[in-house]
Design a protein around this motif. Structure first.
Motif, PDB file in Angstrom:
ATOM      1  N   LEU A   6       0.865  -1.175   0.000  1.00  0.00           N
ATOM      2  CA  LEU A   6       0.000   0.000   0.000  1.00  0.00           C
ATOM      3  C   LEU A   6       0.899   1.222   0.000  1.00  0.00           C
ATOM      4  CD1 LEU A   6      -2.677  -1.112   2.610  1.00  0.00           C
ATOM      5  CD2 LEU A   6      -2.729  -1.320   0.121  1.00  0.00           C
ATOM      6  N   THR A   7       0.723   2.078  -0.996  1.00  0.00           N
ATOM      7  CA  THR A   7       1.629   3.210  -1.194  1.00  0.00           C
ATOM      8  C   THR A   7       0.908   4.539  -0.964  1.00  0.00           C
ATOM      9  OG1 THR A   7       1.130   3.245  -3.562  1.00  0.00           O
ATOM     10  CG2 THR A   7       3.011   1.912  -2.863  1.00  0.00           C
ATOM     11  N   GLY A   8       1.698   5.575  -0.740  1.00  0.00           N
ATOM     12  CA  GLY A   8       1.155   6.915  -0.559  1.00  0.00           C
ATOM     13  C   GLY A   8       0.425   7.093   0.768  1.00  0.00           C
ATOM     14  N   ILE A   9       0.762   6.299   1.758  1.00  0.00           N
ATOM     15  CA  ILE A   9       0.142   6.401   3.076  1.00  0.00           C
ATOM     16  C   ILE A   9       0.800   7.566   3.829  1.00  0.00           C
ATOM     17  CG2 ILE A   9      -0.352   5.182   5.241  1.00  0.00           C
ATOM     18  CD1 ILE A   9      -1.668   3.932   2.721  1.00  0.00           C
ATOM     19  N   SER A  10       0.003   8.356   4.493  1.00  0.00           N
ATOM     20  CA  SER A  10       0.504   9.526   5.211  1.00  0.00           C
ATOM     21  C   SER A  10       1.561   9.137   6.240  1.00  0.00           C
ATOM     22  CB  SER A  10      -0.663  10.220   5.911  1.00  0.00           C
ATOM     23  OG  SER A  10      -0.200  11.162   6.838  1.00  0.00           O
ATOM     24  N   PRO A  11       2.675   9.886   6.301  1.00  0.00           N
ATOM     25  CA  PRO A  11       3.703   9.605   7.310  1.00  0.00           C
ATOM     26  C   PRO A  11       3.151   9.651   8.741  1.00  0.00           C
ATOM     27  CG  PRO A  11       4.568  11.089   5.653  1.00  0.00           C
ATOM     28  CD  PRO A  11       3.098  10.952   5.383  1.00  0.00           C
ATOM     29  N   SER A  12       2.159  10.498   9.000  1.00  0.00           N
ATOM     30  CA  SER A  12       1.585  10.567  10.348  1.00  0.00           C
ATOM     31  C   SER A  12       0.810   9.287  10.683  1.00  0.00           C
ATOM     32  CB  SER A  12       0.692  11.790  10.497  1.00  0.00           C
ATOM     33  OG  SER A  12      -0.403  11.725   9.607  1.00  0.00           O
ATOM     34  N   VAL A  13       0.165   8.682   9.691  1.00  0.00           N
ATOM     35  CA  VAL A  13      -0.539   7.412   9.910  1.00  0.00           C
ATOM     36  C   VAL A  13       0.474   6.312  10.197  1.00  0.00           C
ATOM     37  CG1 VAL A  13      -1.941   5.619   8.787  1.00  0.00           C
ATOM     38  CG2 VAL A  13      -2.559   8.038   8.542  1.00  0.00           C
TER      39      VAL A  13
END
Length: 129
Positions: A6-13
């Motif tokens: 899964l790509t483009g996941i928020s760094p904060s998540v």
């Protein structure tokens, strides 16, 4: 072994997942939903903040355990004085738990409609849960 990515996941998540508590995420990106169609609860998934187009060997990410998966279609109705429009939107809700930090070794599935999969550098140990 190849894992769904899964790509483009928020760094904060990703930072919140590293706390070790299971979290539920809602994903709307078509490429991530396509990738999830080939997974099932109990699978291990690679997650990264790197976009699908830029993902390459050596990029960092995390491994998570997929606890629950629900892919659904939602209807969105738009009402204007002149016309009534109905749209559909697909989304995936997943519940995941952090397993460990890793690095992508090999990436496949860059064509439209194919799931993104990666081979990872196997970590020496995982986080005790």
């Amino acid at each position: 072994m190849k894992y769904a990515a899964l790509t483009g996941i928020s760094p904060s998540v990703i930072a919140e997942l590293k706390s070790g508590k299971p979290r539920t995420l809602e994903l709307n990106s078509a490429h991530n939903i396509i990738t999830l169609t080939g997974t099932a609860p109990g699978d291990c998934i690679f997650m990264t903040s790197i976009t699908e187009e830029d993902l390459s060997p050596g990029d960092p990410g995390i491994m998570v355990d997929l606890l629950a998966l629900d892919i659904s279609m939602r209807r969105v109705e738009v009402v204007n004085p002149v016309f009534y429009e109905e749209r559909e939107r697909m989304s995936a809700r997943i519940k995941v738990r952090f397993r460990g930090v890793t690095i992508a070794r090999d990436v496949e599935g860059r064509k439209w409609g194919e799931p993104t999969r990666v081979e990872i550098v196997t970590p020496a140990c995982y986080r005790a849960g």
